[in-house]
Design an enzyme around this catalytic site. Structure first.
Site, PDB file in Angstrom:
ATOM      1  N   ASP A 154       3.880  -2.336   0.152  1.00  0.00           N
ATOM      2  CA  ASP A 154       3.414  -2.003   1.498  1.00  0.00           C
ATOM      3  C   ASP A 154       1.889  -1.857   1.495  1.00  0.00           C
ATOM      4  O   ASP A 154       1.335  -1.094   0.704  1.00  0.00           O
ATOM      5  CB  ASP A 154       4.058  -0.695   1.958  1.00  0.00           C
ATOM      6  N   SER A 211       6.989   4.708   9.582  1.00  0.00           N
ATOM      7  CA  SER A 211       5.542   4.532   9.572  1.00  0.00           C
ATOM      8  C   SER A 211       4.891   5.767  10.205  1.00  0.00           C
ATOM      9  O   SER A 211       5.076   6.870   9.708  1.00  0.00           O
ATOM     10  CB  SER A 211       5.154   3.234  10.287  1.00  0.00           C
ATOM     11  N   HIS A 216       5.741  -3.401   4.157  1.00  0.00           N
ATOM     12  CA  HIS A 216       5.921  -2.458   5.256  1.00  0.00           C
ATOM     13  C   HIS A 216       7.175  -2.749   6.078  1.00  0.00           C
ATOM     14  O   HIS A 216       7.799  -1.842   6.607  1.00  0.00           O
ATOM     15  CB  HIS A 216       4.690  -2.513   6.161  1.00  0.00           C
TER      16      HIS A 216
END
Length: 719
Positions: free
Chosen positions: A657, A572, A692
């Site tokens: 995501d 991320s 995610h």
């Protein structure tokens, strides 16, 4: 060859079918299509892979390209399948498959989650309180397989059956213990559907609340539920609504609507169950509203939002207790105010501001306050009691993580807290604050693991500007600091999120192969207090990347690793870190692992239609302002790719995501393939069902990690 892959081969004209070797040697080559990204101030950038963005995830050419990359990854990784399988079996073999959580008592019931052997998902259940019933007795019964008297609330295995992805975001039981509400997600985009069930009859209610954040709160009438509705376009938390179970959701009233997209929203009940609260937070500001849970008609603002005023509040007895940075308390202070006069004028200090101690969280009890804090990059738990000196809970290792656990009831002298380190599995203790007696409630069972065979230490690396960066290390006993070992270095470094040293069952497989694991506590987190965060965001963001590189140089210089056997990993915003350091110092790393990476900073932050963009101007800056635009361009990984030899790289993403959209890593990989002169392998793996957090289920995610680790170990020569 499947249809999607055939289509990909046709449109890209890159995958040779004449030989397997050629197919492996020739990765997909995405089309270049001219596209100019313009900023409001007139700046322009060419983005030849902009076409890979498809908000609907339906474009055949885009999906075919992702499938082609997955097929190429399959071919490239095929020789490492034995290593991947060995890693997976090792990791799963350490898991006690029929494990259960520590029961927590609430309103006369003990709640817990347990797993059954071979199953991916938990069973959420409860047992009625009574004579001889406590957390330890229930754990012992679960271990024996004795489930008499258990009421199953949610069997997530049954709910997930037949689904590629399934996750329960939260569940809540009404105050009278008779109604269940839960929120689930079936594609990983964290857009939850709320459902209801009568616990007395087991019958579900027909209505569904779709497009929610997953937050749920019951009012005292046990039929009214407050929930948060997300914006259908941006997916941001937008409205708090009131629903009465058994009625048409189309009639649900809006209780509160947030007009500022830079604020996130949450709902909860106060510690004493007296109030329902709506909390909204941006990067630099908070605001809380509260209403009586018995009659939640009108919500009152506790303290109006102000830029750079942050606070979190809870209520117990006759007072509000508030953690805040008000009045220049950069590391936060703890204050209190009477229930009937909670304005800032009534706030009085309970714990004053300390330049060396960051206050992070607190829990209220009838006779004491438990305070979570950190100092010198280590977490502590402090106990505050009237008329007595403050007391800190002791720790036994040089690098560890400690925090408050599930303390569901305030009318007790007992405090649950968790403790872990890079060598100590997650452990939960119950400390009697009146007597000092400490009881071990549970330690994460890790089959075949002997903690005495591993060593953890804390070292400090000097950054190029003189700052000292804390680093947590772990390695297998017998390791020699002679500059020959392989090393994996991990960090995050954004949003003020501290990466504390905790045990990982997956890391053990690396340590047993001679790999040193290093956790770098770089600027951008809050390990060293609020100033550490401020020094790694906005116009100071580059410190995050140079800190990581300087830690690598220090550890290599000190003999913890060979300079040609260093791996780096992040996900991320940590994937942004990976992209930046591989641009800035590609020669320092043999291999990079980058998961769901935020790598196209400027384009994303220019597009307010993308979820999270406007929320994060105070983290990265607003590129509509030329100062921030120019600064972002100095580090944005996608924009700084150039002709040079890059490390071997494994990049992973999820098609669904909603936080870092799949097209960022897709574009990044496509451009990286154009410019990389190093010739090392580049794997791009897209999970076509997940978001995610990757795949759902406790075993499926370990398969993904085993694949990445196999790739890394092969590159490091540490198989």
């Amino acid at each position: 060859m499947n249809t999607a892959l055939l289509f990909a081969t046709t449109i890209l004209m890159t995958l040779s079918t004449s030989s397997a070797t050629a197919a492996v040697a020739t990765p997909p080559d995405a089309d270049k299509r001219p596209h100019v990204v313009r900023a409001p101030h007139g700046a322009e950038r060419d983005d030849e892979y902009y076409w890979l963005r498809d908000d609907e995830r339906e474009d055949k050419a885009v999906l075919a390209y992702l499938e082609a990359e997955n097929a190429y990854a399959d071919r490239l990784m095929a020789p490492l399948e034995p290593l991947e399988n060995a890693l997976y079996e090792e990791i799963v073999g350490r898991i006690k498959q029929d494990d259960s959580s520590i029961p927590a008592r609430e309103r006369g019931w003990w709640y817990y989650a347990r797993y059954e052997t071979g199953k991916d998902y938990p069973i959420h259940a409860r047992r009625k309180d009574g004579p001889g019933v406590d957390a330890l007795s229930i754990q012992q019964a679960n271990e024996r397989g004795d489930f008499e008297g258990e009421q199953v609330l949610l069997d997530v295995n049954a709910l997930a059956d037949g689904k590629d992805y399934y996750a329960v975001g939260a569940y809540e039981v009404s105050q009278d213990n008779t109604m269940l509400a839960w929120a689930d997600d079936t594609n990983g985009r964290r857009q939850y559907t709320v459902r209801f069930r009568d616990l007395a009859t087991g019958q579900p209610y027909p209505e569904e609340l779709r497009g929610t954040s997953g937050d749920l709160v019951f009012a005292d009438d046990n039929r009214t539920v407050f929930y948060i509705e997300n914006d259908p376009e941006t997916l941001l938390t937008k409205r708090v609504k009131r629903h009465v179970i058994g009625t048409d959701p189309a009639q649900d009233a809006v209780v509160y609507e947030e007009v500022d997209d830079s604020f996130y929203m949450g709902i909860d009940r106060t510690r004493d169950d007296r109030y329902i609260v709506i909390g909204v937070s941006s990067t630099v500001s908070d605001e809380l509203r509260y209403a009586p849970a018995a009659d939640p008609q009108a919500f009152t603002v506790l303290a109006p939002r102000e830029r750079d005023l942050e606070y979190q509040a809870d209520h117990l007895g006759d007072r509000w207790v508030i953690l805040t940075n008000a009045d220049g308390a950069k590391n936060f202070k703890l204050v209190e105010a009477p229930s009937g006069s909670a304005s800032r004028k009534a706030w009085t200090d309970v714990v004053a501001h300390d330049e060396d101690v960051l206050l992070e969280t607190f829990e209220l009890f009838d006779g004491f306050i438990a305070l979570g804090e950190r100092s010198d990059a280590l977490e502590r738990v402090r106990i505050l009691r009237p008329g007595r000196e403050d007391e800190h809970v002791a720790a036994d290792e040089p690098a560890y993580s400690m925090g408050l656990s599930a303390n569901t009831e305030p009318d007790t002298t007992k405090l649950r807290y968790t403790y872990t380190s890079l060598t100590t599995p997650a452990t939960t203790y119950e400390l009697d604050t009146a007597t000092g007696e400490r009881v071990l409630l549970k330690q994460q069972p890790v089959l075949g693991y002997d903690p005495t065979q591993y060593v953890t230490e804390r070292v400090w690396a000097t950054a190029r500007d003189g700052e000292r960066i804390p680093v947590s290390l772990v390695y297998r006993k017998g390791f020699k600091r002679d500059g020959t070992a392989a090393m994996l270095q991990y960090a995050y470094g954004s949003y003020g999120m501290s990466m504390d040293p905790g045990f990982s069952i997956t890391t053990v497989s690396l340590l047993d192969r001679g790999v040193v694991y290093a956790l770098a506590h770089i600027r951008g987190g809050q390990e060293m207090g609020r100033r550490w965060y401020d020094a790694g965001k906005l116009l100071n963001k580059v410190n995050t990347f140079t800190d990581f590189i300087d830690v690598t140089d220090h550890l290599v210089a000190q003999g913890y690793a060979a300079k040609d056997r260093v791996a780096a990993a992040g996900g991320s915003a940590g994937g942004l870190l990976m992209g930046a350091v591989s641009n800035m110092a590609p020669d320092r790393y043999r291999v990079i692992l980058s998961q769901v990476p935020f790598v196209d900073v400027v384009t994303t932050m220019l597009d307010a239609s993308i979820p999270l963009t406007t929320n994060e101007y105070d983290e990265w800056g607003n590129p509509e302002q030329r100062q921030y635009y120019d600064y972002m361009l100095t580090y944005s990984p996608y924009d700084n790719l150039k002709a040079q030899a890059y490390p071997a790289m494994f990049v992973g993403t999820g098609l669904w995501d909603s936080q870092v959209q799949y097209w960022e890593p897709a574009k990044y990989v496509a451009r990286l393939r154009d410019v990389d002169t190093g010739g090392g392998p580049l794997v791009f793996r897209t999970n076509m069902e997940a978001g995610h957090g990757g795949k759902s289920g406790r075993f499926r995610r370990f398969r993904e990690q085993a694949e990445m680790y196999a790739f890394m170990l092969d590159q490091l020569g540490a198989k």
